[in-house]
Design an enzyme around this catalytic site. Structure first.
Site, mmCIF file in Angstrom:
data_model
loop_
_atom_site.group_PDB
_atom_site.id
_atom_site.type_symbol
_atom_site.label_atom_id
_atom_site.label_comp_id
_atom_site.label_asym_id
_atom_site.label_seq_id
_atom_site.Cartn_x
_atom_site.Cartn_y
_atom_site.Cartn_z
ATOM 1 N N LYS A 69 0.834 -1.206 0.000
ATOM 2 C CA LYS A 69 0.000 0.000 0.000
ATOM 3 C C LYS A 69 0.866 1.251 0.000
ATOM 4 C CE LYS A 69 -3.861 -2.424 2.120
ATOM 5 N NZ LYS A 69 -4.467 -2.904 3.380
ATOM 6 N N GLN A 125 -4.729 -1.979 9.568
ATOM 7 C CA GLN A 125 -4.501 -3.274 8.927
ATOM 8 C C GLN A 125 -5.066 -4.383 9.812
ATOM 9 O OE1 GLN A 125 -3.106 -3.780 5.781
ATOM 10 N NE2 GLN A 125 -3.819 -5.877 6.100
ATOM 11 N N ASP A 166 -11.693 2.816 3.903
ATOM 12 C CA ASP A 166 -12.097 1.418 3.706
ATOM 13 C C ASP A 166 -13.601 1.316 3.462
ATOM 14 O OD1 ASP A 166 -10.142 -0.487 3.565
ATOM 15 O OD2 ASP A 166 -9.901 -0.683 5.736
#
Lengths: 342, 342
Positions: B102, B146, B169
């Site tokens: 990422k 995460q 997200d």
């Protein structure tokens, strides 16, 4: 749900099965082949030539009796009486009737009802002030804004102002999000879809693993009904105005929830033998035999459905009475939650 | 998505069409009859004997190029650089790899990346402190925790702490609720399902009115993918572990999104000729020919699907690269929104 359009040819032609519809989708024999295995799979359903009528009025009465007992137990144990506040803006006759019915229903189970009647030309701010007052009032456990609001008001702003802990309608997006997510619990389940599922439960219709088709995808019925069925492990399909072959999909359903607001849309030939049908539609259709000149019918052609389904809700007297019962239940749940009363 | 279970017999037997499955559901001829009309209805698809491969890697590259251009335009116009903060707790090797990827992806498009690496034995409070810091930091437009977190932490508490305006997200229940509701807009669409729909768009697959089947109902892929398809007017069914006849339902789909984490579960005989398949699964299966001893396959048996579908995503190189591209896009959207930059 109620459609305001009057349909000229809204009766079901129940003496003629609609063979045209059958031919259109070309699956006549297949759908009949499905039926025999299905009949065995729908549990606890009478297999008479006519279906079981799902008596929403009587189930709602039973639930209101249960609520009455709980309200009384709560009052006696901790001295708290659940309270529901309803805000009505303007002079719409139908809205006034709905509000009056809710008030009466509250009284009948011992729930306090508060009412704010604001004039049609109120400002948004005035409505928001009332909501803020009820938000802060510990004797109010549920707040309901009667819709529709006058057109000069922003409905979304006003609904969003209701504290989520008092949103007994369950329409707050945060609530809907929790309803959609596995492992999350909504604070309130919207009343009409909750009433549909409650009818299935009270009639011992098993949902897990069943094919369910929801007709209509409104925020207040179709969509949350689909989410609820999914939470109970049904395999859910949603049919809507853009669906190219609704009959074909509906004919696969063990459970149909119809909430589309179109009189008699679902015909007998669309229904799998033995299916269970929950009809949310309340549609006025012309009826010269009625003194009012019209009668109310559902989204499903009842006369045809009753011959092929294993159970079906009538209109009126099916889902309708359940909605108010669920509103009372949500108000009770809210009061119990805030007072940690079990 | 990735299943950690290795399957001994995970190859597709692509030389033998699974006639057993066909017989089980008993609709062989019917499903073939559907096919001819369907082939005509799927627009813009090559009708070769083999399907079009949906090249997620190349689409993701294209999107990242678009993001690079936008990030640079933003920096030059208003001097703002989008920033993404990633919080990693513990030493899981796979998580560390994801975070590194990422970070690299951010760098490649000019997005600032911030990283907090906390030890495995951190307290929940310490993680919440980091989140609070990023919530208040105006240079951070997206925050990503995460997963999985160490087992002594309450994942829900921690995820709920991320400000909804920075929840790139898109997993916040308020966001999911808005995604489910007509007339509401989510702040962010969850990355993987967003990537699936983006692939359909970029390959000009029409969604409106099409039958779509989503396999799997996880909060992070299946459920939001179904909501997205529904927003685009598909007729959506969700198939899951409790579905009694998955093949029968999947075989009706014009569009399949498979997100179940089971290697090669969907066989060629489950697919309607001409269907478009988006395969989200990434499953390791034994492969003695690979130096690592395993290879990655999807939820759909690719070798069989490629012969019957009109378009299909490979694994790897399909949905995978799209997820990170969508994360970058969500971060850019967030920065644009807060700075009213269009």
């Amino acid at each position: 749900m109620a459609s305001s359009v009057f349909f000229t040819h809204s009766h079901c032609y129940s003496s003629k099965p609609s063979s045209l519809v059958f031919r259109q989708v070309g699956v006549g024999p297949t759908s009949l082949r499905f039926s025999s295995s299905h009949v065995a799979s729908v549990a606890a359903m009478a297999m008479d030539s006519s279906a079981k009528v799902i008596d929403g009025k009587s189930v709602a009465k039973q639930i209101r009796d249960e609520i009455t007992a709980e309200v009384s137990r709560m009052r006696e144990s901790i001295g708290v009486i659940p309270g529901l506040a309803v805000i009505l803006v303007g002079d719409r006759k139908d809205s006034a009737t709905y509000v009056r019915n809710k008030k009466k229903a509250c009284e009948s189970v011992g729930i306090n009802s508060l009412e704010a009647n604001l004039p049609e030309d109120s400002t948004e701010e005035e409505v928001l002030n009332y909501i803020a007052g009820y938000n802060d009032d510990p004797s109010v456990h549920g707040i309901l804004v009667q819709l529709p609001l006058p057109s000069h008001m922003n409905e979304q702003n006003i609904l969003n102002a209701v504290r989520i802990e008092k949103d007994v309608d369950g329409f707050h997006p945060l609530n809907i999000g929790r309803l959609a997510m596995r492992g999350r619990e909504p604070l309130f389940v919207p009343c009409t879809p909750k009433g549909c599922i409650e009818l299935l439960h009270r009639y011992n219709v098993s949902i897990k693993g069943k094919r369910a088709v929801v007709i209509g995808r409104s925020n207040i019925v179709g969509m949350p009904a689909a989410l609820l069925l999914q939470r109970e492990d049904a395999t859910v399909s949603i049919v809507h105005s853009r669906t190219s072959n609704p009959e074909e999909i509906i004919r696969q359903a063990d459970i149909i929830i119809a909430a589309v607001g179109q009189a008699n849309m679902v015909r007998g030939s669309w229904i799998k033998p033995g299916a269970v049908i929950i009809d949310v539609g309340i549609n006025p259709v012309e009826d010269p035999n009625s003194p009012r000149g019209y009668k109310l019918v559902g989204d499903v052609c009842y006369e045809e459905a009753i011959r092929i389904a294993s159970a079906v809700t009538p209109v009126p007297g099916g889902v309708g009475p359940m909605t108010i019962a669920m509103l009372l239940q949500n108000t009770l749940i809210s009061a119990k939650r805030v007072h940690h009363f079990e």
